[in-house]
Design a protein around this motif. Structure first.
Motif: not given
Lengths: 76, 941
Positions: B328, B332-335, B624, B627-628, B631, B633-634
């Motif tokens: 994180q 980032g927090r959304g990872a 999702n 997919d993230a 790319d 971001s996750f």
């Protein structure tokens, strides 16, 4: 996110709401995207609609352009 | 053998407005009209001796042990078959009755071991008990004459044995198979002395139609039919009531225990979903809980190419938390995010979503309902206001017309199917909508009036044609619509559906179903008067899954089939806690009770309880997340009780996504396929090792009670709390009851739910609150939860998954009775006896065109991948359609499934995959449980 995938999903959503009168179809498609799509997905589809959007159905593009661009993610 | 401590009143309860008062042995008792003397006596605490009677079977009157005397009447009638009459004076004891009963018992015992210690039922069999009750002291015929004592024991069933030498031919087993299970696999063969219980036609159990539900074993009053575990371990000395962890019926069971071992599972006769019945999985297939494959030590590794290293709980939790925090900080927090499972309890799912929302600080939480019933949630909430089935299971007993759509209840939900079959045998009419001929279409005692065998992927066109017929033939329930539904939306929908494009004649070329059949089925459904829809994943797992649910809702509203017993729209949930895990906030856009995270007042309520600020934006759904991940971001995932690598579509895509993550934490009872991509493995606890609740398909919340100590030392909810604490967000609970209390505080539909209430009532169906303190069996009575019912146009849109020259067949999938989902549990039990491999069902016409014979190996190739299965030629599938189950990992069914998904929810389109089938010389890899074939795997990082 895989843009082609997002476009396909957005068009399918528009395909359902497209049965409604135009204004309702656009607002319902936009509301669905806002309710169910995570911000990074919305950011990507909005950016695409703003720069081109050719692969989006016309109604879907109109709905996407009504969405507010989500703010970028905060640091962790 | 019945469960310990169960009281048997002899004959079933009768329900009648009129009551009858009579006297039994001088005791006055009042009972509903139609009650037997035996039951009335039992209710007056007078136990009449009996052998062939049981309160879950209709009276039979064969054993002649329950004879009584009635003042003013001649003879000695059987109390089980004689109904009460007003003013009757019944005597259950007299010198003559004692003499008669001893005579009968003497004959029984003359062909049975006299010594109770010889009895395999641990000296507790009803026969020996009755011999004692009637005072039988000696048997004059035991030493001479013919007996059945040399008859061979049938050991063919893996879970129970049948010893005919111990059988007294009371027919309880036969009647249980007929009346309770509805399979009619058993009979009494021969006459007189040669009478003998026989499965099928002189067959062993394993060769007969027996489905191993165990109802016969439970019904047997002697030690003739016995669970092998009881023979091995002895009779239990105590029992704990808990809830089955297999399908969404959620059967209540008594786990019978001796020492620290489970001896057997016996369906709870007071359990409201199952009324004392079970299937082969729930009753017998629980051995996986102590299987040697269980992982009981936490493990970590830095890279997935490293070997696992066993560590302490503290080290594993610390490492997992530090990695999530690092990811994180870096991405980032959304990872990061989490996935809950329908195999977990409500309390566990609630805690995982709380951890994600409060400790991770985002809404990236999803659940495996994403890949099964998420369209149910969307469709029913949109139409009615609540994303749940409208009825209780018993409602089917009041149905006049039953429409089964895209479900296979006798295989997937067998206990509910038994209730349904009972209603069908009593005269209800049946419509089956399915691409494949399911068992219900034609059974010896049940047959569909209409079997609409549609082309896979055309549900919406068919439902529209049914509704078109109802509307255009004047069969709509206009009064219901006027009173209960939004008139503007109805008018718009009515114009849409009346368009000839939706007529059966127009849709016939799409669905493949003859227009006349569709019209006839529509008339039957519309005229009911009580018509009920039961559906499964054959409706939801399509690109138009949500549209199809809405179309069914339209049909039910159109005909007024909502808001009372016998009607409704009812999803048959695949797993035990699909409903519950959704209820408690597992979807990324909803907090508990299906309320959107964007509602500031709602968030404020949770923020006050949880002491954090919540993200107002919806999180990522499972696909999702993949997919993230691809790319970049996750990067981190906490997965509890779900094997996404095996159960999600397009396995190679999932594998690539998991490989792209930097921290994957898997919490499970077995080393599953997802764990191959994991960096931390946290050993989970089976349903027998923890406390909590499950919520079944009828919204019924039932207790899960700890029967065994947790093998790894912690219950799953404790592990989640530990992880949250290490992430810097302490979640402290003394017991799962406190978690449910928190859910109740935050969720209006659960406001009245507590463990104390569940103890008191046994179970309760939500909504449970001040308005409905004892719960709500039938929803939408008088008014829909959303106010007015909502009709929405449901135009048919063909799936993008098209057949063509390269992929000319459509593959669709389903389940078999003895196995469960990807087989993680059932393949670790003796259920493998019945289903050693998944087969590809193919129509003889298609097989002939390809030179495929029954039993040949064939390659099934789709746009996503290829697998190898053995072919089974059958006309159950139509030409152009092939079918397989997905219980064995080497089958790798998800290697061929594509990423097409439902437009509203991203539920994968498992049910429609264009394939080619050709003979092959290749063989599938034989793999250990929980492992994918090499073709589906990518190298770990």
């Amino acid at each position: 996110m895989e843009l082609h995938h997002l476009i396909k999903m957005a068009n399918e959503i528009g395909g359902f709401f497209g049965q409604m009168p135009r204004e309702e179809a656009i607002s319902s498609t936009a509301a669905h995207l806002k309710s169910f799509w995570e911000p990074r997905m919305r950011r990507e589809i909005i950016a695409y609609a703003q720069r081109d959007g050719a692969e989006l159905h016309e109604l879907v593009r109109a709905a996407v352009l009504r969405l507010e661009m989500p703010t970028p993610p905060r640091a962790g | 053998m019945q469960s310990i401590n169960d009281q048997d009143l002899g004959t079933p309860a009768r329900h009648a407005a009129q009551t009858i008062t009579l006297e039994v042995d001088g005791r006055e008792v009042t009972v509903p009209a139609g009650t037997s003397i035996m039951r009335a006596a039992a209710l007056a605490d007078v136990m009449v001796p009996k052998l062939c009677a049981s309160d879950n079977l209709e009276p039979f009157g064969s054993c002649r042990l329950c004879l009584v005397q009635i003042e003013g009447r001649n003879g000695y009638p059987a109390s089980c078959t004689t109904p009460v009459e007003s003013g009757m004076k019944v005597h259950t004891q007299s010198e003559k009755l004692t003499s008669l009963r001893r005579g009968v018992m003497e004959l029984y015992m003359s062909d049975h071991p006299l010594d109770p210690f010889e009895c395999k039922a641990g000296g507790k069999c009803e026969l020996h008990e009755m011999a004692r009750v009637v005072g039988l002291e000696r048997v004059r015929y035991a030493d001479h004459g013919r007996t059945h004592r040399e008859l061979p024991v049938d050991e063919s069933n893996p879970y129970f044995s049948f010893d005919p030498s111990r059988c007294i031919v009371c027919s309880r087993c036969v009647r249980a198979c007929d009346e309770i299970q509805g399979t009619f696999a058993l009979t009494i063969d021969g006459r007189g002395f040669n009478s003998q219980m026989s499965p099928g036609q002189h067959q062993h159990y394993s060769d007969s139609e027996c489905v191993s539900c165990g109802a016969c074993v439970q019904a047997c009053p002697t030690d003739a039919l016995m669970e092998k575990t009881v023979l091995e371990k002895g009779r239990a000395d105590r029992a704990i009531i808990t809830t089955c962890a297999y399908c969404g019926v959620g059967c209540s069971f008594k786990a019978e225990i001796r020492g620290d071992q489970i001896v057997r599972m016996v369906p709870n006769k007071n359990g409201l979903p199952n009324h004392g019945h079970s299937c082969v999985k729930g009753r017998f297939a629980w051995g996986y809980a102590t299987h040697p494959d269980r992982v009981t030590k936490p493990m970590i590794r830095q890279r997935t190419s490293d070997p696992w290293r066993e560590v302490t709980w503290d080290e594993a939790i610390r490492y997992a938390a530090s990695e999530f925090k690092r990811v994180q900080r870096q991405y980032g927090r959304g990872a990061v995010g989490g996935i809950t499972s329908s195999r977990c309890t409500n309390e566990e799912a609630y805690l995982v979503q709380k951890l994600v929302r409060a400790a991770f600080g985002n809404n990236n939480v999803d659940t495996c309902a994403r890949v099964c019933h998420s369209p149910t949630g969307y469709g029913l909430k949109t139409a009615f206001g609540t994303p749940a089935g409208t009825q209780d299971f018993d409602s089917v007993l009041a149905a006049d017309v039953i429409m089964v759509i895209g479900a296979n209840p006798t295989e997937g939900h067998p206990v509910f199917a038994s209730i349904m079959k009972r209603r069908l045998r009593a005269g209800a009419r049946l419509i089956v909508v399915d691409p494949r001929q399911i068992e219900l279409v034609h059974l010896p005692h049940v047959a569909a009036d209409y079997f609409l065998q549609l082309v896979p992927g055309t549900n919406v066109a068919l439902f529209n044609a049914l509704a078109h017929t109802v509307v255009t033939e004047g069969l709509a329930n206009e009064q219901f619509i006027n009173e209960r539904c939004d008139p503007k939306e109805y008018a718009a929908w009515r114009a849409f559906i009346a368009d000839p494009v939706n007529s059966p004649e127009a849709t016939e070329r799409i669905t493949g179903v003859a227009a006349a059949e569709v019209r006839a089925a529509a008339r039957l459904y519309a005229r009911g008067p009580n018509s009920a829809i039961y559906y499964g994943l054959g409706v939801t797992e399509h690109s138009q899954g949500s549209t199809a649910v809405l179309a069914m809702a339209n049909l039910a509203m159109l005909t007024g089939n909502l808001g009372r017993p016998g009607v409704g729209v009812n999803p048959l949930r695949g797993q035990n806690n699909v409903q519950g895990s959704n209820d408690v906030g597992s979807f990324p856009h909803e907090l508990t009770g299906y309320r959107h995270v964007s509602d500031p007042q709602l968030r404020a309520q949770f923020e006050a309880e949880w002491h954090v600020t919540l993200d107002p934006e919806p999180g990522l759904r499972i696909p999702n997340m993949f997919d993230a991940a691809l790319d970049g971001s996750f990067k981190g995932l906490y997965v509890e009780g779900e094997d996404i690598a095996q159960s999600d579509p397009n396995s190679q895509h999932v594998a690539a996504a998991l490989s792209a993550m930097e921290i994957v934490v898997v919490q499970d009872i077995f080393m599953n396929e997802t764990a191959k991509f994991a960096h931390v493995f946290l050993p989970g606890s089976s349903f027998l090792e923890k406390n909590g609740t499950f919520t079944n398909a009828e919204r019924r919340i039932s207790r899960v009670r700890k029967v065994l100590p947790a093998l790894a030392g912690k219950e799953d909810w404790e592990v989640t709390c530990d992880l949250a604490r290490e992430l810097g967000y302490p979640m402290e609970y003394a017991h799962p009851s406190a978690i449910m209390d928190e859910i109740a505080r935050l969720t209006p539909t659960f406001a009245g739910v507590s463990y104390a209430k569940l103890e008191q009532l046994g179970s309760v169906q939500w909504p449970c609150n001040d308005v409905a303190p004892a719960g709500t069996p039938v929803m939408h009575v008088g008014e829909f939860v959303r106010g007015k019912g909502r009709f929405l146009p449901t135009a048919y849109v063909p799936t993008d998954e098209r057949t063509g020259p390269r992929y000319p067949l459509i593959l669709t999938t389903g389940r078999i009775l003895t196995q469960y989902n990807v087989g993680t549990q059932t393949r670790r039990t003796k259920n493998v006896t019945w289903h050693a491999e998944d087969l590809l069902e193919i129509h003889p016409h298609d097989a002939e065109q390809r030179g495929v014979r029954d039993g040949d190996w064939v390659e099934i190739a789709s746009r996503a991948g290829a697998i190898t299965l053995r072919a089974h030629l059958t006309e159950r599938v139509q030409p152009g359609v092939v079918y397989t189950t997905f219980h064995h990992p080497e089958s790798g069914a998800n290697v061929v499934t594509t990423e097409n998904s439902d437009w509203a929810t991203n539920c994968p389109e498992y049910k429609v995959t264009a394939v080619q089938v050709m003979p092959t010389t290749r063989r599938p890899e034989r793999l250990p449980a929980g492992q994918l074939p090499e073709s589906a795997r990518l190298a770990g990082k």
